[in-house]
Design a protein around this motif. Structure first.
Motif, mmCIF file in Angstrom:
data_model
loop_
_atom_site.group_PDB
_atom_site.id
_atom_site.type_symbol
_atom_site.label_atom_id
_atom_site.label_comp_id
_atom_site.label_asym_id
_atom_site.label_seq_id
_atom_site.Cartn_x
_atom_site.Cartn_y
_atom_site.Cartn_z
ATOM 1 N N UNK A 18 0.825 -1.204 0.000
ATOM 2 C CA UNK A 18 0.000 0.000 0.000
ATOM 3 C C UNK A 18 0.863 1.258 0.000
ATOM 4 N N UNK A 19 1.907 1.292 0.828
ATOM 5 C CA UNK A 19 2.741 2.485 0.864
ATOM 6 C C UNK A 19 3.639 2.578 -0.367
ATOM 7 N N UNK A 126 0.831 11.085 4.868
ATOM 8 C CA UNK A 126 0.603 11.136 3.419
ATOM 9 C C UNK A 126 1.585 12.107 2.749
ATOM 10 N N UNK A 127 1.850 13.243 3.378
ATOM 11 C CA UNK A 127 2.781 14.222 2.813
ATOM 12 C C UNK A 127 4.184 13.633 2.674
ATOM 13 N N UNK A 128 4.594 12.842 3.670
ATOM 14 C CA UNK A 128 5.901 12.189 3.594
ATOM 15 C C UNK A 128 5.968 11.240 2.410
ATOM 16 N N UNK A 132 8.352 11.204 -1.164
ATOM 17 C CA UNK A 132 9.127 10.069 -1.653
ATOM 18 C C UNK A 132 9.021 8.885 -0.713
ATOM 19 N N UNK A 133 9.040 7.702 -1.283
ATOM 20 C CA UNK A 133 8.951 6.493 -0.469
ATOM 21 C C UNK A 133 10.111 6.405 0.513
ATOM 22 N N UNK A 261 12.012 17.901 6.458
ATOM 23 C CA UNK A 261 12.344 16.656 5.745
ATOM 24 C C UNK A 261 11.358 16.365 4.613
ATOM 25 N N UNK A 262 10.187 16.992 4.649
ATOM 26 C CA UNK A 262 9.247 16.892 3.520
ATOM 27 C C UNK A 262 8.307 18.092 3.547
#
Length: 262
Positions: A18-19, A126-128, A132-133, A261-262
């Motif tokens: 899912x992620x 979700x923003x992270x 990017x994964x 960081x994001x």
């Protein structure tokens, strides 16, 4: 223990793909988990989630969680999740007028705080992922390594209680072990997948994230002790509820956002 392991394995089998996929499927699931987390907090306090304030609290959390770019793009640019959330707050504030003061300002504070706490945490999750994964995985590994390290070190070497009135099984030695494990993971991870800052800065941030994650865990433990419940829910056999699994992440992700960081 066997039940915990089985649940963890099944959860990872469902969660990891899912992620990796991200986007709308992840957003929908995070919104669902946020709704369940709100329900768990209402349940702990002994409030009815089917009440007007319960439904508005879930809606408030969901509008914070779902990204504007995917779900609210048809609205004017001035409208975002925070704007919609405040509309929910206004609706909650108006309730005492129509309910003839059956609800007070103090009563309204609980659903507002619950939806803000849950919604902001999952929103940043979700923003992270959208950044990017590798960013999302970094946060997850920091929290997971802290939990595992604290449990293993605390079980073997723990003597001094960390917060006996809130979580009697946690120890100072375990907490330090969790921080050490998070630092090791951060060092290895950022050497392979560099993030926003250099390795030394990320090591220092890993210490902060590990401590904040443990505080998030203790915060939820304090809620459970205050309301006299063992777990926030029973949706995850052997692990409790959604809050029991995401309590640290709800604290760590907003902080990661704050430090850039994001």
């Amino acid at each position: 223990m066997r039940q915990r392991v089985i649940t963890a394995v099944v959860a990872l089998i469902l969660f990891i793909p899912l992620i990796v996929i991200g986007q709308m499927p992840l957003q929908v699931v995070m919104a669902m988990l946020g709704g369940i987390a709100v329900y768990e907090l209402f349940r702990m306090k002994g409030l009815e989630i089917k009440s007007t304030e319960g439904i508005l609290a879930i809606i408030g959390a969901v509008v914070l969680i779902l990204p504007r770019s995917t779900w609210y793009d048809f609205l004017p640019k001035s409208v975002n999740g925070n704007t919609l959330f405040y509309l929910i707050v206004m609706a909650l504030l108006v309730l005492p007028v129509f309910l003839k003061n059956a609800l007070t300002f103090d009563n309204i504070g609980f659903p507002v705080l619950v939806s803000l706490y849950v919604g902001t945490g999952f929103q940043n999750f979700i923003s992270a992922r959208e950044t990017g994964l590798h960013v999302l995985m970094y946060a997850l590994l920091i929290v997971w390594s802290t939990d595992i390290g604290a449990y293993m070190i605390g079980r073997k070497y723990g003597k001094r209680k960390l917060a006996p009135d809130i979580s009697p099984n946690k120890t100072i030695e375990g907490s330090l072990g969790g921080i050490a494990c998070a630092m090791v993971i951060s060092l290895v991870y950022t050497l392979i997948w560099p993030l926003t800052y250099n390795v030394v800065a990320m090591l220092l941030l890993a210490i902060v994230f590990s401590i904040v994650g443990q505080l998030g865990d203790l915060v939820e433990s304090s809620y459970k002790r205050y309301y006299g419940v063992k777990d926030s829910g029973n949706i995850l056999p052997g692990h409790g509820g959604i809050l029991d699994r995401f309590d640290s992440l709800l604290f760590v992700f907003p902080l990661m956002h704050l430090v850039g960081l994001f």
